[in-house]
Scaffold this motif. Structure first.
Motif, short mmCIF file in Angstrom:
data_model
loop_
_atom_site.label_atom_id
_atom_site.label_comp_id
_atom_site.label_asym_id
_atom_site.label_seq_id
_atom_site.Cartn_x
_atom_site.Cartn_y
_atom_site.Cartn_z
N LEU A 85 -17.99 16.90 8.44
CA LEU A 85 -17.57 17.93 7.48
C LEU A 85 -17.61 19.32 8.12
O LEU A 85 -16.68 20.12 7.96
CB LEU A 85 -18.46 17.89 6.24
CG LEU A 85 -18.27 16.70 5.29
CD1 LEU A 85 -19.33 16.72 4.20
CD2 LEU A 85 -16.87 16.73 4.69
N TYR A 86 -18.70 19.60 8.87
CA TYR A 86 -18.83 20.93 9.47
C TYR A 86 -17.72 21.19 10.48
O TYR A 86 -17.04 22.23 10.42
CB TYR A 86 -20.19 21.07 10.16
CG TYR A 86 -20.34 22.42 10.83
CD1 TYR A 86 -20.71 23.54 10.09
CD2 TYR A 86 -20.07 22.58 12.19
CE1 TYR A 86 -20.81 24.79 10.69
CE2 TYR A 86 -20.17 23.83 12.80
CZ TYR A 86 -20.54 24.93 12.05
OH TYR A 86 -20.63 26.16 12.64
N PHE A 87 -17.53 20.26 11.41
CA PHE A 87 -16.53 20.50 12.45
C PHE A 87 -15.11 20.43 11.89
O PHE A 87 -14.19 21.03 12.44
CB PHE A 87 -16.72 19.53 13.61
CG PHE A 87 -17.88 19.92 14.50
CD1 PHE A 87 -17.81 21.06 15.29
CD2 PHE A 87 -19.04 19.18 14.50
CE1 PHE A 87 -18.88 21.44 16.09
CE2 PHE A 87 -20.11 19.55 15.30
CZ PHE A 87 -20.03 20.69 16.10
N SER A 88 -14.92 19.70 10.79
CA SER A 88 -13.62 19.72 10.13
C SER A 88 -13.34 21.10 9.54
O SER A 88 -12.21 21.60 9.61
CB SER A 88 -13.57 18.65 9.03
OG SER A 88 -13.66 17.36 9.58
N ILE A 277 -30.04 17.96 8.57
CA ILE A 277 -30.30 19.15 7.77
C ILE A 277 -29.53 20.35 8.32
O ILE A 277 -28.98 21.16 7.57
CB ILE A 277 -31.81 19.45 7.72
CG1 ILE A 277 -32.55 18.32 6.98
CG2 ILE A 277 -32.09 20.79 7.05
CD1 ILE A 277 -34.05 18.44 7.01
N LEU A 278 -29.49 20.46 9.65
CA LEU A 278 -28.74 21.55 10.29
C LEU A 278 -27.29 21.57 9.82
O LEU A 278 -26.75 22.62 9.45
CB LEU A 278 -28.79 21.41 11.81
CG LEU A 278 -29.97 22.04 12.55
CD1 LEU A 278 -29.90 21.70 14.03
CD2 LEU A 278 -29.97 23.55 12.36
N PHE A 279 -26.66 20.41 9.84
CA PHE A 279 -25.24 20.37 9.49
C PHE A 279 -25.02 20.47 7.99
O PHE A 279 -23.97 20.94 7.55
CB PHE A 279 -24.59 19.11 10.07
CG PHE A 279 -24.29 19.24 11.55
CD1 PHE A 279 -23.30 20.11 11.99
CD2 PHE A 279 -25.01 18.52 12.49
CE1 PHE A 279 -23.03 20.25 13.34
CE2 PHE A 279 -24.74 18.64 13.85
CZ PHE A 279 -23.74 19.51 14.27
N VAL A 280 -25.98 20.03 7.19
CA VAL A 280 -25.88 20.25 5.74
C VAL A 280 -25.86 21.75 5.46
O VAL A 280 -24.99 22.27 4.74
CB VAL A 280 -27.06 19.58 5.00
CG1 VAL A 280 -27.13 20.08 3.56
CG2 VAL A 280 -26.93 18.07 5.01
N LEU A 281 -26.83 22.47 6.04
CA LEU A 281 -26.90 23.92 5.85
C LEU A 281 -25.68 24.61 6.45
O LEU A 281 -25.10 25.52 5.86
CB LEU A 281 -28.18 24.47 6.49
CG LEU A 281 -29.50 24.02 5.85
CD1 LEU A 281 -30.69 24.50 6.69
CD2 LEU A 281 -29.61 24.54 4.42
N GLY A 282 -25.31 24.18 7.67
CA GLY A 282 -24.16 24.79 8.34
C GLY A 282 -22.88 24.63 7.55
O GLY A 282 -22.07 25.57 7.46
N THR A 283 -22.67 23.45 6.98
CA THR A 283 -21.46 23.21 6.19
C THR A 283 -21.44 24.11 4.96
O THR A 283 -20.40 24.70 4.63
CB THR A 283 -21.39 21.73 5.76
OG1 THR A 283 -21.40 20.90 6.92
CG2 THR A 283 -20.12 21.46 4.96
N ALA A 284 -22.58 24.23 4.30
CA ALA A 284 -22.64 25.08 3.11
C ALA A 284 -22.36 26.54 3.46
O ALA A 284 -21.59 27.23 2.77
CB ALA A 284 -24.02 24.95 2.45
N ILE A 285 -22.96 27.03 4.54
CA ILE A 285 -22.75 28.42 4.96
C ILE A 285 -21.30 28.64 5.37
O ILE A 285 -20.67 29.65 5.00
CB ILE A 285 -23.71 28.78 6.11
CG1 ILE A 285 -25.15 28.78 5.63
CG2 ILE A 285 -23.34 30.14 6.71
CD1 ILE A 285 -26.18 28.87 6.75
N ALA A 286 -20.75 27.70 6.15
CA ALA A 286 -19.37 27.85 6.63
C ALA A 286 -18.39 27.89 5.47
O ALA A 286 -17.45 28.71 5.46
CB ALA A 286 -19.03 26.70 7.57
N LEU A 287 -18.57 27.03 4.48
CA LEU A 287 -17.68 27.03 3.33
C LEU A 287 -17.80 28.33 2.53
O LEU A 287 -16.78 28.91 2.12
CB LEU A 287 -17.99 25.83 2.43
CG LEU A 287 -17.51 24.46 2.92
CD1 LEU A 287 -18.10 23.36 2.05
CD2 LEU A 287 -15.99 24.39 2.89
N LEU A 288 -19.03 28.77 2.32
CA LEU A 288 -19.25 29.97 1.51
C LEU A 288 -18.66 31.21 2.16
O LEU A 288 -18.01 32.03 1.50
CB LEU A 288 -20.75 30.17 1.29
CG LEU A 288 -21.16 31.39 0.45
CD1 LEU A 288 -20.62 31.26 -0.96
CD2 LEU A 288 -22.67 31.54 0.44
#
Length: 458
Positions: A85-88, A277-288
């Motif tokens: 999800l993050y890299f997408s 956890i890193l990518f969960v947080l990263g995905t949320a930040i990137a989307l926001l």
């Protein structure tokens, strides 16, 4: 008997894949269930316990005191899902567009340059020790180029997989992380004698890229004068990359996204925070930050989540086959059978025999079974004959050269899914390079004395 069942399960799985009689997902689910039921029948275990083995492979296993004794693939699935999800999202916002553009301009339509550049990028990115991350980053950067130039995507899969196998020998990778506590070794003691073999394997990796590039040059009719595609075509590819889904691109935020990605990768390598956890947080930040509109945030999650479903389902399947191997006792039986292949009278040569055993051992067994099953059995015997923990450790790493052709490596299903090739084709092609890599690394280890062969030096 359990050892034979274990071998039979892996061989059956591979035959079904190579013959293309069953999809990887179906084979990963059904083959271990059938063999698990057979193991339960032979050992007299209640049939319902097979599902406890599956549960252990997916989530966790407890002993009779309710103490955690092993983790399943659930943490890997969390990492995989949110890393995809993050890299997408990073692909959506155009973070990798500049890299892809520079590669296209440098290669100028030359398949050899493209293969070599892909190999170098794969080697560098693989330093983080995580195969899934490497696959996502490298395919994001170069898959479009391979498709546009009609290059063989099987070569892309093997370049990524082989490069990652070389860097899988760093101290923070899975193999060394398992072997170090078993042998009571420090990272420096373990890693330094492995480095020469890694250098040899790296040279082989670069030659492989050169070889594939030359083959593609010939197949596609590339010449330095005419090339495969004209400059106008290259500009069209670059323009298409830059303009594709332009409404999702965020060029003004490229430095923010780069810093965010670099921070996540740094913390991942340093193991400061769990990768999932890193990518969960990263995905949320990137989307926001990149998409202030709620409808865009939701639509990107839905769109990219579909891409993650395929590989995540395959990792679930890998958890089932590993759970049945471990829970049924097949892994332990295979480990004991392999350890029994070495006669104690050949004690001085145990490190060398261990290197040979690691070849099938790391193909047919999960890392846990090999490093926590075979090493503890062989190491004390080897010590009695003068072998050192470092020698045993180095020998145990040699089979990693072919491990990334094994169906037990979860991230490989992400690799073949992203590169759109079959697992069977990938595995066959990988072994053409993995076996020579094993020979090169083993010979180098023998020559520098990291794996002793007394008759050579007496």
């Amino acid at each position: 008997m359990l050892a034979l069942l274990g071998y039979g399960m892996i061989v059956t799985f591979m035959v079904l894949l190579l013959a293309k009689k069953m999809s990887p997902f179906a084979a990963l689910i059904l083959v271990p269930v059938v063999f698990g039921l057979a193991a339960a029948f032979i050992s007299g275990t209640p049939l319902l316990e097979v599902f406890d083995w599956i549960f252990g492979g997916l989530y966790y296993s407890l002993d009779e005191n309710k103490t955690l004794i092993s983790k399943g693939v659930a943490p890997t699935i969390t990492l995989l899902l949110f890393a995809i999800l993050y890299f997408s999202v990073m692909l959506d916002v155009g973070l990798f567009d500049p890299l892809a553009t520079k590669m296209i301009k440098w290669a100028k339509g030359d398949p050899m340059k493209i293969c070599v550049a892909t190999g170098i990028i794969s080697l560098i990115v693989s330093l983080d020790g995580d195969g899934t991350t490497t696959v996502l980053i490298v395919t994001t950067a170069v898959l479009t180029l391979f498709k546009k130039m009609k290059m063989n995507q099987l070569y892309l899969a093997v370049i990524i997989g082989f490069s990652n196998s070389v860097m899988n020998l760093v101290p923070w990778s899975g193999p060394m992380a398992r072997a170090m506590p078993v042998l009571n070794l420090t990272p420096k003691e373990f890693f330094v004698p492995v480095i020469p073999g890694m250098i040899g394997a790296t040279i082989l990796a670069l030659y492989m890229c050169y070889y594939y590039g030359k083959k593609e040059r010939a197949r596609l009719g590339y010449t330095a004068e005419g090339g495969i595609i004209h400059d106008s075509d290259l500009e069209h590819i670059i323009k298409e990359i830059n303009e594709k889904d332009a409404y999702l691109k965020r060029p003004k935020l490229i430095w923010f996204n780069f810093i965010l990605t670099a921070a996540i990768m740094t913390m991942l390598i340093m193991d400061i925070i769990n990768g999932g956890i890193l990518f969960v947080l990263g995905t949320a930040i990137a989307l926001l930050v990149n998409y202030r509109q709620l409808n865009l945030q939701s639509s990107r999650l839905i769109a990219n989540g579909g891409e993650a479903l395929g590989p995540v389902s395959l990792v679930y399947g890998a958890g089932i086959i590993m759970g049945v191997l471990n829970g049924s006792g097949m892994s332990e039986a295979i480990a004991q059978q392999m350890a029994g292949m070495i006669p104690e009278t050949m004690g001085a040569y145990i490190p060398f025999f261990l290197a040979l055993i690691s070849l099938p051992g790391l193909f047919f067994l999960p890392n846990d079974a090999f490093y926590f099953g075979i090493l503890p059995v062989l190491a004390p015997i080897a010590y009695q004959y003068g072998a050192t923990p470092t020698e045993i450790g180095v020998a145990s790493m040699m089979g990693q050269a072919i491990r990334f052709a094994s169906p037990l490596v979860a991230f490989l299903y992400v690799l073949v899914d992203r590169t759109e090739v079959s697992f069977g084709d990938y595995s066959k092609e990988y072994l053409k390079w993995g076996l020579p890599s094993f020979v090169i690394q083993t010979v180098i280890a023998i020559l520098i004395g990291a794996i002793p062969l007394p008759f050579l030096f007496n």
